[in-house]
Scaffold this motif. Structure first.
Motif, PDB file in Angstrom:
ATOM      1  N   ALA A 246       0.849  -1.181   0.000  1.00 22.56           N
ATOM      2  CA  ALA A 246       0.000   0.000   0.000  1.00 22.56           C
ATOM      3  C   ALA A 246       0.889   1.236   0.000  1.00 22.56           C
ATOM      4  CB  ALA A 246      -0.923   0.001   1.216  1.00 22.56           C
ATOM      5  N   PHE A 247       0.340   2.337  -0.501  1.00 25.06           N
ATOM      6  CA  PHE A 247       1.077   3.601  -0.404  1.00 25.06           C
ATOM      7  C   PHE A 247       0.104   4.762  -0.341  1.00 25.06           C
ATOM      8  CE2 PHE A 247       0.704   2.869  -4.990  1.00 25.06           C
ATOM      9  CZ  PHE A 247       0.460   4.124  -5.532  1.00 25.06           C
ATOM     10  N   LEU A 248       0.615   5.879   0.150  1.00 26.41           N
ATOM     11  CA  LEU A 248      -0.165   7.098   0.266  1.00 26.41           C
ATOM     12  C   LEU A 248       0.292   8.089  -0.797  1.00 26.41           C
ATOM     13  CD1 LEU A 248      -0.163   7.615   4.152  1.00 26.41           C
ATOM     14  CD2 LEU A 248      -1.816   6.347   2.745  1.00 26.41           C
ATOM     15  N   ALA A 249      -0.602   8.980  -1.186  1.00 27.02           N
ATOM     16  CA  ALA A 249      -0.275   9.963  -2.216  1.00 27.02           C
ATOM     17  C   ALA A 249      -0.937  11.288  -1.882  1.00 27.02           C
ATOM     18  CB  ALA A 249      -0.742   9.481  -3.585  1.00 27.02           C
ATOM     19  N   ALA A 250      -0.131  12.348  -1.860  1.00 27.52           N
ATOM     20  CA  ALA A 250      -0.630  13.697  -1.616  1.00 27.52           C
ATOM     21  C   ALA A 250       0.419  14.683  -2.103  1.00 27.52           C
ATOM     22  CB  ALA A 250      -0.933  13.911  -0.140  1.00 27.52           C
ATOM     23  N   THR A 251       0.038  15.948  -2.213  1.00 23.86           N
ATOM     24  CA  THR A 251       0.957  16.947  -2.764  1.00 23.86           C
ATOM     25  C   THR A 251       2.229  17.074  -1.928  1.00 23.86           C
ATOM     26  OG1 THR A 251      -0.826  18.208  -3.788  1.00 23.86           O
ATOM     27  CG2 THR A 251       1.218  19.384  -3.342  1.00 23.86           C
ATOM     28  N   MET A 252       2.093  17.356  -0.640  1.00 27.09           N
ATOM     29  CA  MET A 252       3.275  17.512   0.194  1.00 27.09           C
ATOM     30  C   MET A 252       3.982  16.181   0.422  1.00 27.09           C
ATOM     31  SD  MET A 252       3.698  18.850   4.149  1.00 27.09           S
ATOM     32  CE  MET A 252       3.257  20.559   3.852  1.00 27.09           C
TER      33      MET A 252
END
Length: 287
Positions: A246-252
């Motif tokens: 699993a992974f997370l994704a966001a601008t910062m």
């Protein structure tokens, strides 16, 4: 990680000292969280900046501001010029750009005729996308998008994210995965969630309770270009043991692999699909 703004900011059309853009202690924006913000990455690529999907970010800022009654007269071109002018006035490096719309006047009451302020901050930020994170299921429920629209990036909404992230860190984790009122997985405190299962990606389907992230949209575009299957559907916590990573994704945050969503452990950082997404995203942002 301590992130501090540069000592100057763009404020209502000109560069000023940061503290000169602060709201009054009696501002209802401060007391009630009535404001709208966005987050934009400006990548310094040796001789110039690459700003990722700037128009989409500014459109989102304007949309949320208009809906909450904080309409402003500055055009997107004005805001772009403000961002570029601010970047020219500070040392060249990677910056997280934070435009924010609020009311600074000392009035606890509010109405739509009160003046609106627009300020743009620049915050230095390291790129540590290889660091794996640990998560747990948050004791806090995701705020209902039918109560407060999560797509508008309203300042007060992020108390929900703050509580979830703080509880995770107190419990020994880096971040939290929040469930909605139906017990479905939504996202992390401030990032969309992607789950890896063999040669396909599963991500929670967009509902009113899930933020339609720009980085999320970028990854869906990448998947389409690479022919990677993406399934958008409801996901429940009891399924987490069925995934390979699993992974997370966001601008910062950019893309961060997960070492675990308690009690399930993953080797996400070495998963072939995550490595492909990371490679493509780095190539985009290092144009």
């Amino acid at each position: 990680m301590f992130l501090e703004s540069t000592p100057i900011v763009w404020h209502n059309g000109k560069l000023v000292e940061r503290e000169n853009a602060a709201p009054s202690i009696a501002s209802h924006s401060l007391h009630l969280g009535i404001g709208v913000f966005d987050g934009i990455m400006a990548y310094w690529n040796r001789d110039r900046y690459y700003i990722h999907r700037l128009d989409a970010h500014l459109d989102r800022l304007r949309n949320g501001s208009t809906h909450i009654g904080l309409g402003f007269s500055w055009s997107n071109e004005d805001l772009k010029a403000g961002i570029l002018g601010l970047l020219e006035a500070v040392p060249a490096t990677n910056y997280y750009i934070r435009p924010i719309v609020y009311r600074s006047v000392p009035q606890l009451n509010f109405n739509d005729t009160m003046p609106v302020d627009v300020t743009i901050l620049a915050v230095t930020i390291p790129r540590d996308v290889d660091k794996s994170l640990t998560c747990h299921i948050s004791p806090y429920e995701r705020v209902s998008g039918n109560a407060i629209p999560v797509a508008w990036k309203l300042c007060g909404t992020y108390v929900n994210s703050y509580l979830a992230r703080r509880a995770a860190e107190v419990a020994g984790f880096n971040d939290a995965i929040l469930l909605d009122q139906q017990g479905r997985i939504t996202e992390a405190a401030v990032a969309n969630l992607f789950l890896l299962q063999e040669d396909r990606v599963i991500t929670p389907a967009l509902t009113a309770n899930i933020f339609p992230g720009i980085t999320r949209a970028t990854l869906l575009d990448i998947a389409g270009e690479l022919g990677i299957e993406v399934v958008e559907r409801d996901v429940r916590p009891e399924e987490l043991g069925n995934f390979d990573g699993a992974f997370l994704a966001a601008t910062m945050m950019e893309l961060k692999p997960l070492a675990s969503i308690h009690p399930y452990e993953y080797d996400s950082a070495n998963h072939p699909l995550f490595r492909r997404f990371l490679k493509e995203f780095r190539e985009i942002t290092h144009q």
